[in-house]
Write a protein that holds these residues in place. Structure first.
Motif, PDB file in Angstrom:
ATOM      1  N   MET A   1     -22.358  -6.800 -13.684  1.00  0.00           N
ATOM      2  CA  MET A   1     -21.612  -6.054 -13.967  1.00  0.00           C
ATOM      3  C   MET A   1     -19.463  -6.990 -14.349  1.00  0.00           C
ATOM      4  SD  MET A   1     -20.036  -2.435 -13.897  1.00  0.00           S
ATOM      5  CE  MET A   1     -18.853  -2.726 -12.510  1.00  0.00           C
ATOM      6  N   ALA A   2     -19.114  -7.278 -14.834  1.00  0.00           N
ATOM      7  CA  ALA A   2     -17.679  -8.176 -14.449  1.00  0.00           C
ATOM      8  C   ALA A   2     -16.695  -6.842 -13.954  1.00  0.00           C
ATOM      9  CB  ALA A   2     -16.730  -9.074 -15.732  1.00  0.00           C
ATOM     10  N   LEU A   3     -15.715  -7.212 -12.639  1.00  0.00           N
ATOM     11  CA  LEU A   3     -14.172  -6.397 -12.664  1.00  0.00           C
ATOM     12  C   LEU A   3     -13.153  -6.531 -13.611  1.00  0.00           C
ATOM     13  CD1 LEU A   3     -14.799  -6.784  -8.672  1.00  0.00           C
ATOM     14  CD2 LEU A   3     -14.788  -4.924 -10.001  1.00  0.00           C
ATOM     15  N   ARG A   4     -12.793  -5.581 -14.058  1.00  0.00           N
ATOM     16  CA  ARG A   4     -11.457  -5.274 -14.992  1.00  0.00           C
ATOM     17  C   ARG A   4     -10.897  -5.724 -14.066  1.00  0.00           C
ATOM     18  NH1 ARG A   4     -10.840  -0.406 -18.610  1.00  0.00           N
ATOM     19  NH2 ARG A   4     -12.058  -1.210 -20.816  1.00  0.00           N
ATOM     20  N   PRO A   5     -10.323  -6.966 -15.135  1.00  0.00           N
ATOM     21  CA  PRO A   5      -8.497  -6.738 -13.747  1.00  0.00           C
ATOM     22  C   PRO A   5      -7.141  -5.396 -13.294  1.00  0.00           C
ATOM     23  CG  PRO A   5      -8.151  -8.309 -16.628  1.00  0.00           C
ATOM     24  CD  PRO A   5      -9.045  -7.103 -16.092  1.00  0.00           C
ATOM     25  N   GLN A   6      -7.031  -5.628 -12.662  1.00  0.00           N
ATOM     26  CA  GLN A   6      -6.037  -4.706 -11.852  1.00  0.00           C
ATOM     27  C   GLN A   6      -4.868  -5.200 -12.311  1.00  0.00           C
ATOM     28  OE1 GLN A   6      -7.583  -2.998  -8.308  1.00  0.00           O
ATOM     29  NE2 GLN A   6      -9.422  -1.954  -9.424  1.00  0.00           N
ATOM     30  N   TRP A   7      -4.071  -4.370 -12.529  1.00  0.00           N
ATOM     31  CA  TRP A   7      -2.354  -3.989 -12.460  1.00  0.00           C
ATOM     32  C   TRP A   7      -1.896  -2.636 -11.720  1.00  0.00           C
ATOM     33  CZ3 TRP A   7       0.092  -8.445 -14.562  1.00  0.00           C
ATOM     34  CH2 TRP A   7      -0.917 -10.205 -15.054  1.00  0.00           C
ATOM     35  N   GLU A   8      -0.898  -2.915 -11.031  1.00  0.00           N
ATOM     36  CA  GLU A   8      -0.160  -2.373 -10.752  1.00  0.00           C
ATOM     37  C   GLU A   8       0.681  -2.394 -10.171  1.00  0.00           C
ATOM     38  OE1 GLU A   8      -2.412  -0.501  -7.188  1.00  0.00           O
ATOM     39  OE2 GLU A   8      -3.577  -2.499  -6.869  1.00  0.00           O
ATOM     40  N   TRP A   9       1.931  -0.898  -9.919  1.00  0.00           N
ATOM     41  CA  TRP A   9       3.755  -1.412  -9.355  1.00  0.00           C
ATOM     42  C   TRP A   9       3.556  -1.490  -7.892  1.00  0.00           C
ATOM     43  CZ3 TRP A   9       6.803  -3.552 -12.203  1.00  0.00           C
ATOM     44  CH2 TRP A   9       6.692  -3.858 -13.875  1.00  0.00           C
ATOM     45  N   LEU A  10       4.164  -1.693  -6.995  1.00  0.00           N
ATOM     46  CA  LEU A  10       4.507  -1.787  -5.626  1.00  0.00           C
ATOM     47  C   LEU A  10       5.699  -0.690  -6.157  1.00  0.00           C
ATOM     48  CD1 LEU A  10       4.638  -2.390  -2.709  1.00  0.00           C
ATOM     49  CD2 LEU A  10       5.577  -4.192  -3.304  1.00  0.00           C
ATOM     50  N   LEU A  11       5.667   0.199  -5.845  1.00  0.00           N
ATOM     51  CA  LEU A  11       7.152   1.147  -5.715  1.00  0.00           C
ATOM     52  C   LEU A  11       8.154   1.224  -4.852  1.00  0.00           C
ATOM     53  CD1 LEU A  11       5.597   3.771  -8.423  1.00  0.00           C
ATOM     54  CD2 LEU A  11       6.525   1.910  -8.965  1.00  0.00           C
ATOM     55  N   GLU A  12       9.952   0.877  -4.346  1.00  0.00           N
ATOM     56  CA  GLU A  12       9.994   1.176  -3.145  1.00  0.00           C
ATOM     57  C   GLU A  12      11.233   1.442  -3.228  1.00  0.00           C
ATOM     58  OE1 GLU A  12      10.798  -2.875  -1.678  1.00  0.00           O
ATOM     59  OE2 GLU A  12       9.386  -3.621  -2.918  1.00  0.00           O
ATOM     60  N   GLY A  13      11.409   2.087  -2.226  1.00  0.00           N
ATOM     61  CA  GLY A  13      12.652   2.975  -2.185  1.00  0.00           C
ATOM     62  C   GLY A  13      11.980   4.545  -1.882  1.00  0.00           C
ATOM     63  N   GLY A  14      13.279   5.875  -1.716  1.00  0.00           N
ATOM     64  CA  GLY A  14      12.875   6.879  -2.040  1.00  0.00           C
ATOM     65  C   GLY A  14      11.889   7.781  -0.395  1.00  0.00           C
ATOM     66  N   THR A  15      11.609   8.466  -0.498  1.00  0.00           N
ATOM     67  CA  THR A  15      11.374   9.522   0.389  1.00  0.00           C
ATOM     68  C   THR A  15       9.827   9.222   0.991  1.00  0.00           C
ATOM     69  OG1 THR A  15      11.854  11.591   0.477  1.00  0.00           O
ATOM     70  CG2 THR A  15      12.816  10.474   1.411  1.00  0.00           C
ATOM     71  N   ASP A  16       9.582   9.442  -0.750  1.00  0.00           N
ATOM     72  CA  ASP A  16       7.392   9.664  -0.474  1.00  0.00           C
ATOM     73  C   ASP A  16       6.900   9.077  -1.752  1.00  0.00           C
ATOM     74  OD1 ASP A  16       8.581  10.920  -2.896  1.00  0.00           O
ATOM     75  OD2 ASP A  16       7.333  12.809  -3.132  1.00  0.00           O
ATOM     76  N   GLN A  17       6.495   7.645  -1.113  1.00  0.00           N
ATOM     77  CA  GLN A  17       6.430   6.256  -1.474  1.00  0.00           C
ATOM     78  C   GLN A  17       5.542   7.028  -2.840  1.00  0.00           C
ATOM     79  OE1 GLN A  17       7.544   3.167  -1.238  1.00  0.00           O
ATOM     80  NE2 GLN A  17       9.571   4.496   0.127  1.00  0.00           N
ATOM     81  N   PRO A  18       6.670   6.646  -4.504  1.00  0.00           N
ATOM     82  CA  PRO A  18       4.951   6.860  -4.894  1.00  0.00           C
ATOM     83  C   PRO A  18       4.407   6.442  -5.288  1.00  0.00           C
ATOM     84  CG  PRO A  18       7.245   7.120  -5.519  1.00  0.00           C
ATOM     85  CD  PRO A  18       7.137   6.713  -3.956  1.00  0.00           C
ATOM     86  N   VAL A  19       3.061   6.251  -5.992  1.00  0.00           N
ATOM     87  CA  VAL A  19       1.861   5.521  -6.316  1.00  0.00           C
ATOM     88  C   VAL A  19       2.087   5.317  -7.472  1.00  0.00           C
ATOM     89  CG1 VAL A  19      -0.997   5.087  -5.783  1.00  0.00           C
ATOM     90  CG2 VAL A  19       1.081   6.025  -3.911  1.00  0.00           C
ATOM     91  N   SER A  20       1.694   3.577  -8.672  1.00  0.00           N
ATOM     92  CA  SER A  20       1.488   3.877 -10.002  1.00  0.00           C
ATOM     93  C   SER A  20      -0.309   4.473 -10.247  1.00  0.00           C
ATOM     94  CB  SER A  20       2.428   2.687 -10.359  1.00  0.00           C
ATOM     95  OG  SER A  20       1.452   1.600  -9.961  1.00  0.00           O
ATOM     96  N   PRO A  21      -0.180   4.314 -11.208  1.00  0.00           N
ATOM     97  CA  PRO A  21      -1.724   4.592 -12.006  1.00  0.00           C
ATOM     98  C   PRO A  21      -2.474   2.707 -11.894  1.00  0.00           C
ATOM     99  CG  PRO A  21      -0.523   5.451 -13.617  1.00  0.00           C
ATOM    100  CD  PRO A  21       0.383   5.143 -12.695  1.00  0.00           C
ATOM    101  N   VAL A  22      -3.516   2.813 -12.157  1.00  0.00           N
ATOM    102  CA  VAL A  22      -3.848   1.001 -12.084  1.00  0.00           C
ATOM    103  C   VAL A  22      -4.236   0.733 -13.403  1.00  0.00           C
ATOM    104  CG1 VAL A  22      -5.861  -0.385 -11.055  1.00  0.00           C
ATOM    105  CG2 VAL A  22      -4.622   1.150  -9.830  1.00  0.00           C
ATOM    106  N   PHE A  23      -3.650   0.481 -14.189  1.00  0.00           N
ATOM    107  CA  PHE A  23      -3.764  -0.639 -15.428  1.00  0.00           C
ATOM    108  C   PHE A  23      -5.387  -1.346 -15.342  1.00  0.00           C
ATOM    109  CE2 PHE A  23       0.425   1.070 -14.446  1.00  0.00           C
ATOM    110  CZ  PHE A  23       0.475   2.445 -15.261  1.00  0.00           C
ATOM    111  N   SER A  24      -5.636  -1.430 -16.994  1.00  0.00           N
ATOM    112  CA  SER A  24      -6.145  -3.026 -16.852  1.00  0.00           C
ATOM    113  C   SER A  24      -6.315  -4.247 -17.515  1.00  0.00           C
ATOM    114  CB  SER A  24      -7.200  -2.032 -17.979  1.00  0.00           C
ATOM    115  OG  SER A  24      -7.348  -1.307 -18.814  1.00  0.00           O
ATOM    116  N   THR A  25      -4.141  -3.465 -18.060  1.00  0.00           N
ATOM    117  CA  THR A  25      -3.813  -4.751 -18.672  1.00  0.00           C
ATOM    118  C   THR A  25      -2.014  -5.314 -18.324  1.00  0.00           C
ATOM    119  OG1 THR A  25      -3.600  -3.028 -20.544  1.00  0.00           O
ATOM    120  CG2 THR A  25      -5.395  -4.678 -21.203  1.00  0.00           C
ATOM    121  N   GLN A  26      -1.633  -5.725 -18.606  1.00  0.00           N
ATOM    122  CA  GLN A  26      -0.156  -6.051 -18.021  1.00  0.00           C
ATOM    123  C   GLN A  26       0.557  -5.588 -19.125  1.00  0.00           C
ATOM    124  OE1 GLN A  26       1.236  -9.880 -17.640  1.00  0.00           O
ATOM    125  NE2 GLN A  26       3.316  -9.390 -17.326  1.00  0.00           N
TER     126      GLN A  26
END
Length: 66
Positions: A1-26
């Motif tokens: 089984m091939a792994l799908r590419p993973q795209w996600e955002w590194l989000l900076e600033g703020g007090t509670d570092q939000p996390v982006s979802p992980v995406f399979s396409t850019q």
């Protein structure tokens, strides 16, 4: 089984570092930040960097504040 590419955002600033979802396409990752940047900025996020497989894929994007 091939792994799908993973795209996600590194989000900076703020007090509670939000996390982006992980995406399979850019395209999906870029669409998400385009739709979510106002809410992210309201939470104090000042910059977003697109990561591909954990490595920066693009230059950081500064999110407008206020």
């Amino acid at each position: 089984m091939a792994l799908r590419p993973q795209w996600e955002w590194l989000l900076e600033g703020g007090t509670d570092q939000p996390v982006s979802p992980v995406f399979s396409t850019q395209y999906d990752a870029e669409q998400w930040v385009g739709e979510s940047w106002r809410a992210l900025a309201a939470r104090g996020v000042t910059r977003a960097t697109l990561l591909h497989q954990g490595e920066p894929a693009t230059a950081p994007i500064d999110l407008p504040q206020g």
